[in-house]
Design a protein around this motif. Structure first.
Motif, short mmCIF file in Angstrom:
data_model
loop_
_atom_site.label_atom_id
_atom_site.label_comp_id
_atom_site.label_asym_id
_atom_site.label_seq_id
_atom_site.Cartn_x
_atom_site.Cartn_y
_atom_site.Cartn_z
N LEU A 61 28.09 19.82 42.21
CA LEU A 61 26.93 20.66 41.93
C LEU A 61 27.29 21.61 40.80
CD1 LEU A 61 24.05 21.60 42.81
CD2 LEU A 61 25.19 23.30 44.25
N GLU A 72 23.45 18.41 38.82
CA GLU A 72 24.66 17.81 39.37
C GLU A 72 25.28 16.88 38.35
OE1 GLU A 72 23.33 17.53 44.07
OE2 GLU A 72 22.83 15.91 42.72
N THR A 105 18.14 21.69 40.87
CA THR A 105 19.59 21.53 40.99
C THR A 105 20.09 20.73 39.79
OG1 THR A 105 19.27 19.53 42.30
CG2 THR A 105 19.64 21.58 43.50
#
Lengths: 557, 449
Positions: free
Chosen positions: A168, A163, A161
């Motif tokens: 996000l 961020e 991920t």
């Protein structure tokens, strides 16, 4: 039982005097330049040293560092990169680990150990966002080549991920996908383009001649005979495809096919050849003869059959005489026959593979030479190989000739003129790197084939540049080099007297030599490479070498 | 009865789980037959020695080998990539790394390593050939659309092809009746053809696909031509990668299903419905599946079966399955299902539930076409909602069908496989007319494409 062993291992780890409490890992491989900075103190890092919390690892243009953490996690830090391990917590009893790092520039490959098996185990802060890696192998390129966006690639594993604060920016959960930074500043997941992997691999590959700091590296036979290979690539698995099907698929697959590409792109390739002629125990270096007018070489000519195998070579050689003395000959491929202008031909060889003294292919030596050579790009537009013969010369001496040849699509005078028109005097227009391969007579050290690295600079307007052959014979096929740890030659080269190519003198400690060459096109890329032949002599002929060089354009350091 | 016979006929093909992707696995099972705890302990000790001496080639080789045995290919990769820094461009090392990445289905990186090896001036022919095989598979696996299928043809013999009772003397409503001879269980031969085709389109959305599945079956009987069968089934719909919602190694397929059947040369059944299949890889060896379907079935009357249309209605199904890789060569499987049929008539409406299980064993060397043996068995109970008035009883039918089956597939050449199967089934019902047993043996050839 496992917990006992793990606990004992942890105690050993803590009890080791080399493993300080602030240590997060070790440098498991290091190519310079690589430095570590803690609290303003900079040190050059070497293999096997501890890496501590908040130590800033920085690499230069050819630097490469693998950091190995105590849980098995590795960071492979590429050139021109900057990494700090901010935090690392490892509990071997629980089998959990957490690492936080800051990566501000360059290229990095992350492979998780126990950190992969821990929720929230990996956090990497970057200028483009904070990455969370879960059970994955990830490539990060924050400084890709021009035309390629910044990207994060999921090679294998669960998820990545990205961020920024609470937002996000992107998430990858399928291997073979990348987050790429678009021109609008947003990240998008796309299928990883094939070029990304190639660029990363080139960046994380050590340059030829580097060793990662290790006293020695593995050899091909060691890898082949290892237990890893035995399980990973067991010998002779029954192929699911027939040989014809495999061959057809190889044709259809977008891989290098150096034979076909070369033949398609290079009609009537010409080039150079260098050899050693041994006459009555004395080695005499041979090079392409010049044509006696404007100093251009009379080029070696090679003909290939439809399968891309060299079948005919014509080598105009000179031993300092104005005429072809020993061998202006046309030789048909094989081990028998051929025509010679002068003298009778005994046995001869000519092929892409190295033959031993008995004209039998020596694949071990060919393979060893293969791994010593660095110019992978050259294989697409430059061909080189071995040739030689032995027989009776006109003066009734029995001579042996062992040499190399190199051919390609030479850049024409008109094309070089166009490049000159775009060039500014005094600047470096082109920087070439590649390899030098030659036959060596090292006296008591024996006769063998040696390799080295080649670098060359050139200015098309000035028609001048410099050439270096480095590390020659530092690691030659089994033979011990008696003069030290590699020979370094340098020289100024120029196009003189209206030459299309270039020539010049080579100098080295205790010796000198001659180099000549030309420029090679790769498809429509003019003067994409260089090639030529060279020789040099050390002392009073104690050490004689003659061979060829070839290289491809790279970015200068 | 006919439906059960058809189901048993299709049993060998049940391995094709509808909408489930058999190719995706994020974990690599390690070598079979090793003492994992002992190898882990040995590897932990090696790792400590390697930390202290990272340039030691022997330690690195040993550590990489143990990692590979344990299925920790990432550790093997990081170790070999370190050795590559020690020996840049070493072709055999790059080949091994290419294969390790290939085994992790990291196609781009595998391909980069293979291309680098192929670009070397002298590549041994066997390495070149092997890389060619790997690259060919990578090309197939990374294509936007993947297709594969199988066609088969064979012959089957059944001791009781019409699933009829063993005796003409039955009881209906407690009273003895004599059945017509033609209703007795009768042996027969039939030839059959099967076809399956799977087409999967990559939607380029991190693992989401659109799947189309086709299956067909046809059988022609030597004597009992009223059992001649033709079935086609098409299923299509999206197949989602559940990692998008944080479920690793999970897939959800939603599909529309359309089918049609001929029986005895007459239209027998058409169906249309919706279904969903969930597949979860619980670990490197265990796959769990959950499925549900809602199908409308329309049956058609014919001279042979004048009241078939009474069966028309909806069938709702739920099923679950478990596959466990005991060893790389041995797979255990088990399944349960529950079905509710609501037909036009209440005596054709029923609840049905069942369970089955078995083992599939592969023989021969990995990487080759292998002999497979499958042993399975199952039971299924069907409870009708209401008594069948033709049976002159106030009891609803309660039928228990059980079977055991053994199948052997032997590869011949060029993708052709000899398929053989023996199945023994028994039906035990409170309706005498539904009591039967049947031994079926089939032999056929199939070809994958």
């Amino acid at each position: 039982m496992r917990n006992l062993i793990a606990a004992a291992s942890a105690l050993c780890l803590l009890a080791s005097p080399a493993w300080a409490e602030t240590t997060v890992g070790v440098t498991a491989a290091v190519n310079q330049q690589a430095s570590g900075t803690v609290g303003g103190n900079i040190r050059t890092i070497a293999l096997g040293e501890n890496v501590v919390f908040n130590e800033r690892i920085q690499t230069g243009g050819e630097g490469l560092v693998q950091i190995l953490l105590a849980d098995g996690t590795t960071f492979m830090v590429g050139p021109n990169s900057d990494l700090v391990i901010d935090n690392f917590v490892y509990d071997p009893n629980a089998g959990t680990a957490q690492v936080t790092a800051t990566f501000t520039k360059g290229v990095l490959r992350f492979i998780g150990g126990q950190t992969s098996k821990t929720d929230g185990g990996v956090t990497i802060n970057t200028p483009v966002g904070t990455m969370g890696i879960r059970g994955a192998m990830v490539d990060i390129d924050l400084d890709p080549p021009a035309g390629t966006p910044k990207h994060i690639d999921l090679l294998f594993g669960n998820s990545v991920t990205l961020e920024q604060g609470e937002q996000l920016l992107g998430r990858l959960y399928e291997a073979g996908y990348s987050l790429v930074l678009g021109e609008d500043g947003a990240f998008s997941p796309i299928k990883t383009p094939p070029g990304f992997g190639t660029q990363i691999q080139l960046a994380l590959a050590g340059k030829s001649g580097t060793t990662g700091g290790a006293p020695r590296g593995p050899t091909d036979p060691e890898v082949e005979n290892s237990e890893v290979a035995e399980n990973n690539t067991p010998p002779d698995p029954a192929p699911e495809l027939t040989q014809a099907e495999i061959d057809a698929l190889l044709e259809a697959v977008a891989t290098y096919d150096k034979l076909r590409d070369f033949i398609i792109n290079n009609q009537n390739p010409q080039g150079f050849a260098g050899a050693l002629l041994v006459d009555d125990g004395v080695s005499i270096p041979l090079m392409n003869q010049d044509n006696g007018t404007n100093g251009d070489a009379m080029y070696t000519e090679v003909a290939f059959d439809a399968d891309g195998n060299p079948v005919r070579i014509k080598v105009p050689l000179s031993v300092g005489y104005p005429e072809c003395l020993y061998a202006c000959f046309t030789y048909q491929g094989g081990t028998e026959g051929g025509e010679v202008v002068a003298g009778d031909l005994g046995s001869a060889y000519f092929d892409g593979y190295l033959y031993d003294g008995n004209n039998v292919p020596d694949e071990n030596l060919a393979n060893q030479l293969a791994y010593e050579l660095s110019c992978v790009d050259c294989n697409q537009f430059i061909r080189w190989g071995f040739w030689g013969f032995d027989g009776w010369a006109t003066d009734s001496d029995y001579v042996e000739v062992d040499g190399m040849w190199t051919t390609g699509k030479l850049t024409t005078r008109a094309q070089l003129g166009n490049l000159a028109a775009l060039s500014e005097s005094g600047e470096i227009d082109a920087f070439y790197t590649g390899d030098a391969v030659g036959n060596v007579d090292a006296g008591e050290g024996g006769q063998y084939v040696a390799t080295g690295d080649m670098e060359m600079t050139w200015n098309f307007a000035d028609k001048a540049g410099t050439i270096n052959i480095n590390d020659f014979d530092a690691n030659a096929g089994g033979a011990d080099y008696t003069y030290g740890s590699g020979i370094y030659l340098e020289g100024d080269v120029a196009s003189v007297n209206g030459q299309i190519g270039f020539s010049g003198a080579l100098s080295t400690e205790g010796g000198d030599g001659v180099v000549q060459g030309g420029f090679v096109n790769k498809g429509n890329s003019l003067a994409h490479g260089v090639m030529g032949d060279f020789y040099f002599v050390l002392g009073e002929g104690d050490y004689v070498a003659s061979g060829v060089f070839f290289g491809s354009q790279t970015a200068p350091n | 009865m006919v439906a059960v016979a058809l189901l048993l006929a299709l049993a060998p093909t049940a391995g094709y789980a509808q909408g489930v992707d058999p190719s995706s696995t994020q974990q690599v099972p390690g070598a079979a037959g090793i003492d994992r705890a002992a190898v882990e302990a040995q590897r932990a000790q090696l790792f400590q020695a390697m930390l202290a001496d990272p340039s030691n080639i022997d330690l690195a080789f040993q550590y990489a080998a143990l990692s590979e045995q344990l299925g920790d290919l990432e550790a093997a990769i990081s170790t070999l990539e370190r050795m590559l820094v020690f020996a840049p461009g070493l072709p055999r090392l790059q080949f091994e790394l290419g294969v390790l990445y290939y085994r992790l289905a990291s196609w781009n990186t595998a391909k980069s390593y293979f291309e680098t090896v192929l670009a070397q001036p002298a590549v041994p022919e066997d390495i070149r050939t092997r890389i060619g095989t790997y690259m060919a598979t990578i090309e197939q696996r990374t294509e936007a659309a993947i297709s594969y299928g199988e066609v088969g043809v064979g012959v089957r013999y059944q001791t009781n092809a019409n699933a009829g009772p063993a005796t003409t003397s039955i009881e209906l409503g407690g009273l003895p009746f004599e059945l017509d001879e033609g209703a007795l269980g009768t042996p027969d031969y039939n030839g059959y053809v099967t076809a399956r085709y799977h087409h999967s389109i990559d939607l380029e959305n991190q693992g989401d696909r659109f799947d189309i599945d086709f299956s067909g079956y046809g059988a022609l009987y030597a004597e009992q031509t009223d059992l001649d069968t033709g079935i086609v089934d098409i299923s299509l719909g999206p197949n989602f990668n559940l990692a998008a919602i944080g479920i690793d190694n999970g897939r959800l397929a939603v599909h529309g299903d359309f089918g049609a059947a001929l029986l005895g040369g007459n239209p027998y059944l058409t169906s249309a419905g919706l279904g969903a299949d969930l597949s979860l890889l619980l670990d490197a060896r265990t796959r769990f599946t959950l499925s549900g379907d809602a199908v409308h079935e329309e049956y058609y009357d014919s001279d042979l079966r004048p009241s078939s249309s009474d069966r028309s209605g909806q069938t709702y199904s739920a099923g679950s399955g478990l596959q466990y890789l005991l060893t790389p060569d041995v797979t255990l499987f088990a399944a349960m299902d529950l079905n509710r049929t609501v037909a036009r008539t209440d005596y054709y409406s029923n609840w049905q539930y069942g369970a089955s299980g078995g083992v599939a064993i592969l023989f021969g060397d990995a990487g080759t076409e292998r002999v497979s043996l499958s042993l399975s068995g199952g039971v299924s109970r069907q409870l009708a909602d209401a008594p069948d008035p033709a049976m002159l009883t106030d009891e609803a039918e309660d039928e228990l069908v059980s079977y055991v089956s053994a199948g052997l597939a032997v590869p011949l050449m060029a993708g052709i496989v000899v398929q053989s199967n023996v199945t023994y089934s028994v039906s035990d019902s409170n309706y005498d007319i539904s009591n039967y047993d049947n031994l079926a043996a089939s032999l056929g050839l199939s070809k994958k494409f």
